[in-house]
Design an enzyme around this catalytic site. Structure first.
Site, PDB file in Angstrom:
ATOM      1  N   ASP A  81      -8.514   4.281  11.831  1.00 30.39           N
ATOM      2  CA  ASP A  81      -8.658   4.302  10.412  1.00 30.39           C
ATOM      3  C   ASP A  81      -9.876   3.688  10.008  1.00 30.39           C
ATOM      4  O   ASP A  81     -10.507   2.410  10.878  1.00 30.39           O
ATOM      5  CB  ASP A  81      -7.447   3.836   9.165  1.00 30.39           C
ATOM      6  CG  ASP A  81      -6.870   2.533   9.418  1.00 30.39           C
ATOM      7  OD1 ASP A  81      -7.841   1.541  10.298  1.00 30.39           O
ATOM      8  OD2 ASP A  81      -5.526   2.262   9.072  1.00 30.39           O
ATOM      9  N   ASN A 150       4.036  -3.165   2.806  1.00 31.56           N
ATOM     10  CA  ASN A 150       5.087  -1.639   2.506  1.00 31.56           C
ATOM     11  C   ASN A 150       5.234  -0.494   2.896  1.00 31.56           C
ATOM     12  O   ASN A 150       6.432   0.299   2.819  1.00 31.56           O
ATOM     13  CB  ASN A 150       4.319  -1.193   1.186  1.00 31.56           C
ATOM     14  CG  ASN A 150       2.929  -0.404   2.228  1.00 31.56           C
ATOM     15  OD1 ASN A 150       2.788  -0.660   3.227  1.00 31.56           O
ATOM     16  ND2 ASN A 150       1.770  -0.333   1.511  1.00 31.56           N
ATOM     17  N   HIS A 152       3.844   0.849   5.977  1.00 33.49           N
ATOM     18  CA  HIS A 152       2.671   1.911   6.320  1.00 33.49           C
ATOM     19  C   HIS A 152       1.766   1.606   7.961  1.00 33.49           C
ATOM     20  O   HIS A 152       2.081   0.271   8.089  1.00 33.49           O
ATOM     21  CB  HIS A 152       1.242   1.794   4.932  1.00 33.49           C
ATOM     22  CG  HIS A 152       0.532   0.713   5.723  1.00 33.49           C
ATOM     23  ND1 HIS A 152      -0.698  -0.116   4.733  1.00 33.49           N
ATOM     24  CD2 HIS A 152       0.418  -0.547   6.328  1.00 33.49           C
ATOM     25  CE1 HIS A 152      -1.668  -0.769   4.835  1.00 33.49           C
ATOM     26  NE2 HIS A 152      -0.605  -1.034   5.842  1.00 33.49           N
TER      27      HIS A 152
HETATM   28  P1  PGA Z   1      -2.074  -6.700   9.199  1.00 30.85           P
HETATM   29  O1  PGA Z   1      -1.933  -5.703   8.933  1.00 30.85           O
HETATM   30  O2  PGA Z   1      -2.126  -7.022  10.462  1.00 30.85           O
HETATM   31  O3  PGA Z   1      -3.262  -7.535   9.163  1.00 30.85           O
HETATM   32  O4  PGA Z   1      -1.244  -7.545   8.496  1.00 30.85           O
HETATM   33  C1  PGA Z   1      -1.427  -4.785   9.730  1.00 30.85           C
HETATM   34  C2  PGA Z   1      -1.200  -2.968   9.072  1.00 30.85           C
HETATM   35  O5  PGA Z   1      -1.844  -3.554   7.537  1.00 30.85           O
HETATM   36  O6  PGA Z   1      -0.548  -2.329   9.590  1.00 30.85           O
END
Ligand code: PGA
Length: 257
Positions: A81, A150, A152
């Site tokens: 992304d 959440n 995602h």
């Molecule tokens: P993070 O993010 O590794 O910075 O906790 C993970 C994500 O949002 O997929």
């Protein structure tokens, strides 16, 4: 690498959950898997994620590059992304993060590393082009994933269809708050949209390795593994895939089963 791993807590024919002693050993396991793939097929296509979670995987790969001569120069990589509208030269853009943590530090050919074009004037066209470029590279062999608080995966927030493809999405306030730590100006500086591979795009990868660390991820992990498979939990879609490994530290595994 320390392998003080407990036995997998869940094993089905398609999904394996491993609780490692700590984040570093989990990251080491992911790096070993990538290394094995590259050694058997130097031109393999990797799916790469950004955020805090995958960073120790890339560091472990750097170590393997240095100590064992792991050679990623013929591999390709597709990022999950990118923020919409961010200047790609800003350190917070996923282009900058992937350039620094993956392309340069692991010695990939920049021409074989792709990131969704969040600055494209036509995001629908950019999303379509990204799907096409993954397809014409033969698809992703191994996708590295983190998970949001959440649930995602990529920037596919709850409510995303499990067959969704690359597209522009709105980021939830929760996700923007979580990512504000990377931006000097706090949440107001975090873009409101991203161009993300869809859940359906991610599920096309031949193999998926999801990592999660810390108690803040425990609920999302438990829902993904044990809750219903539906749009409220994007990561629950992984249970429909044939080859998924979930690598957790103890805190992230604390609400599982
Ligand atoms: P993070 O993010 O590794 O910075 O906790 C993970 C994500 O949002 O997929």
């Amino acid at each position: 690498m320390t392998t003080t791993t407990t036995a997998p807590v869940h094993t089905s024919s398609s999904l394996r959950v491993v609780v490692a002693a700590d984040a570093e050993s989990a990251a080491g396991m992911a790096a070993e898997r990538i290394s094995a793939l590259i050694r058997s097929r130097p031109t393999a296509v990797l799916g790469v994620a950004t955020g805090s979670t995958p960073s120790p995987v890339y560091r472990a790969l750097q170590t393997l590059r240095r100590t064992e001569g792991l050679d990623l120069s013929q591999a390709s990589a597709f990022a999950l992304d990118e923020y919409v509208g961010i200047d790609p030269r800003r350190p917070q853009s996923y282009r900058s993060v992937i350039d620094g943590e993956v392309t340069r530090s692991l010695g990939l050919d920049p021409l074989r590393v792709a990131i969704p074009d969040g600055s494209a004037p036509d995001l629908v066209e950019a999303a379509h082009a990204y799907e096409e470029s993954i397809r014409s590279a033969g698809g992703v062999d191994l996708q590295i994933l983190g998970i949001g608080h959440n649930g995602h995966i990529g920037f596919n927030e709850p409510g995303s269809a499990h067959d969704s493809l690359t597209r522009a999405v709105d980021l939830t306030p929760e996700t923007r708050r979580a990512n504000a730590r990377f931006f000097d100006g706090g949440i107001d500086d975090v873009p409101t949209q991203a161009l993300t591979q869809g859940i359906g795009t991610i599920l096309r990868a031949r193999e998926i390795v999801l990592l999660a660390f810390g108690s803040g991820k425990a609920e999302a992990v438990a829902r993904a593994l044990e809750g219903s498979i539906d749009r409220s939990s994007p990561a629950s879609a992984l249970r429909r895939h044939q080859a998924v490994t979930i690598l957790l530290d103890k805190a992230a595994a604390s609400m599982v089963g």
